[in-house]
Write an enzyme that holds these catalytic residues in place. Structure first.
Site, PDB file in Angstrom:
ATOM      1  N   CYS A  16      -4.675 -22.056 -89.965  1.00 51.49           N
ATOM      2  CA  CYS A  16      -5.832 -23.192 -90.478  1.00 51.49           C
ATOM      3  C   CYS A  16      -5.225 -24.290 -90.712  1.00 51.49           C
ATOM      4  O   CYS A  16      -3.886 -24.466 -90.891  1.00 51.49           O
ATOM      5  CB  CYS A  16      -6.603 -22.584 -91.243  1.00 51.49           C
ATOM      6  SG  CYS A  16      -5.722 -22.323 -92.855  1.00 51.49           S
ATOM      7  N   CYS A 100      -4.684 -26.425-100.601  1.00 52.93           N
ATOM      8  CA  CYS A 100      -5.762 -26.792 -99.434  1.00 52.93           C
ATOM      9  C   CYS A 100      -6.733 -27.746 -99.883  1.00 52.93           C
ATOM     10  O   CYS A 100      -7.512 -27.440-101.084  1.00 52.93           O
ATOM     11  CB  CYS A 100      -6.092 -25.344 -98.980  1.00 52.93           C
ATOM     12  SG  CYS A 100      -7.546 -25.629 -97.788  1.00 52.93           S
ATOM     13  N   GLU A 130      -5.360 -18.252-105.900  1.00 56.84           N
ATOM     14  CA  GLU A 130      -6.532 -18.879-105.898  1.00 56.84           C
ATOM     15  C   GLU A 130      -7.564 -18.947-107.123  1.00 56.84           C
ATOM     16  O   GLU A 130      -8.113 -19.744-107.525  1.00 56.84           O
ATOM     17  CB  GLU A 130      -7.467 -18.812-104.577  1.00 56.84           C
ATOM     18  CG  GLU A 130      -8.432 -20.003-104.093  1.00 56.84           C
ATOM     19  CD  GLU A 130      -9.148 -19.897-102.972  1.00 56.84           C
ATOM     20  OE1 GLU A 130     -10.335 -20.405-103.138  1.00 56.84           O
ATOM     21  OE2 GLU A 130      -8.811 -19.406-101.941  1.00 56.84           O
TER      22      GLU A 130
END
Length: 313
Positions: A16, A100, A130
């Protein structure tokens, strides 16, 4: 028993925009400053990627104690807590943040609503970096729920100002189910304008939903630590298709393919295409004769690099 005849490739699959950017940050830092470049936590959850960067001079650490003074440090794509950020700055490292941007968006939302007096319920997996990074944006006031059962036990100090946030790599369906339970218990809860689950996680899961019914077995290329890759395998199984996750082509077992004529193949958002190609070669060696690409969404998202690593000129 016949072996695989056809491989059907999920579209989209693999890297991604956030993963592309994170890897490029480490590569450019190595080029610009030379090795070693220190990276806090695996830059992305993929064994091949991490080993490749190690071979080029990246050193992966968990504790900032392991980084020498004056070194260049990259934060992984998963994001870090405020405490880690502050400590790294206090130690005087040169820092590049590969978090990100879609995770950063959640951090920004938490900071903004916290100023307005909100507490948070976070849907996510305990111990995932995360989740630790997002929960570590505040000293307190973020309550983690991992499943519907957890929702009944959350005890926020007040319910007038509650907001929900989500790890970006969850199962879309599971997260929706948990969010519904949260909303049922706290009807006034504030939801994000756009769901926190990222476009790539959503797209790869949507592709599995289309692909699974068309195949006899699903292979997901991804590492055991990769949340979004694990969710792809689980989703295929939930849809009634036998599914396996492999870190590399070596892990494929010939007996999985006995009597299976169509193999569905996808890759998590941190798994490089080179691994997908090696898996295709291995399944071909076991008897597959054709490879067909599914129709699917073409992803065009690109995230800018941090200042100091952009190409000059």
């Amino acid at each position: 028993m016949s072996t695989a005849q056809e491989i059907i490739l999920a579209e989209p699959r693999g890297f991604c925009a956030g993963v592309d950017r994170a890897i490029e940050i480490v590569e450019r830092a190595l080029k610009k400053f030379g090795s070693p470049i220190y990276v806090r936590h695996e830059i992305v959850h993929n064994t091949y990627v991490v080993n490749d960067l190690k071979s080029r001079g990246a050193i992966f650490i968990e504790e900032l104690d392991d980084v020498p003074p004056g070194a260049t440090l990259v934060f992984s794509a998963h994001g870090v807590s405020q405490a880690v950020q502050r400590e790294a700055e206090a130690r005087g490292f040169q820092i590049f943040d590969a978090t990100c941007p879609l995770v950063t968006k959640v951090h920004v939302e938490v900071a903004k609503l916290h100023k307005e007096g909100y507490e948070f319920i976070m849907i996510g997996h305990k111990g995932h970096p995360e989740v630790e990074g997002t929960m570590g944006q505040l000293d307190s006031g973020i309550h983690l729920v991992e499943d519907v059962a957890d929702v009944a036990h959350v005890q926020p100090s007040q319910t007038a100002k509650l907001a929900v946030v989500t790890q970006t790599t969850l199962s879309v369906d599971d997260a929706a189910e948990i969010a519904a339970a949260v909303k049922a218990r706290f009807p006034l809860i504030r939801e994000p304008k756009q769901q926190d689950i990222c476009y790539a996680t959503q797209n790869r899961q949507d592709a599995i939903k289309i692909m699974s019914p068309q195949v006899d077995i699903v292979i997901v290329v991804g590492s055991p630590t990769s949340s979004n890759s694990n969710r792809l395998r689980e989703l295929a199984e939930k849809l009634g298709t036998e599914a396996y996750m492999v870190d590399s082509a070596e892990e494929l077992q010939a007996d999985w393919f006995e009597g299976k004529s169509r193999v569905g193949l996808t890759a998590g958002a941190s798994a490089p295409e080179v691994l997908v190609q090696q898996v295709i070669d291995r399944i071909r060696a076991l008897g597959a004769v054709s490879v067909r690409k599914m129709d699917g969404i073409e992803e065009t998202v690109k995230f800018p690099l941090p200042k100091g690593l952009r190409m000059e000129g």
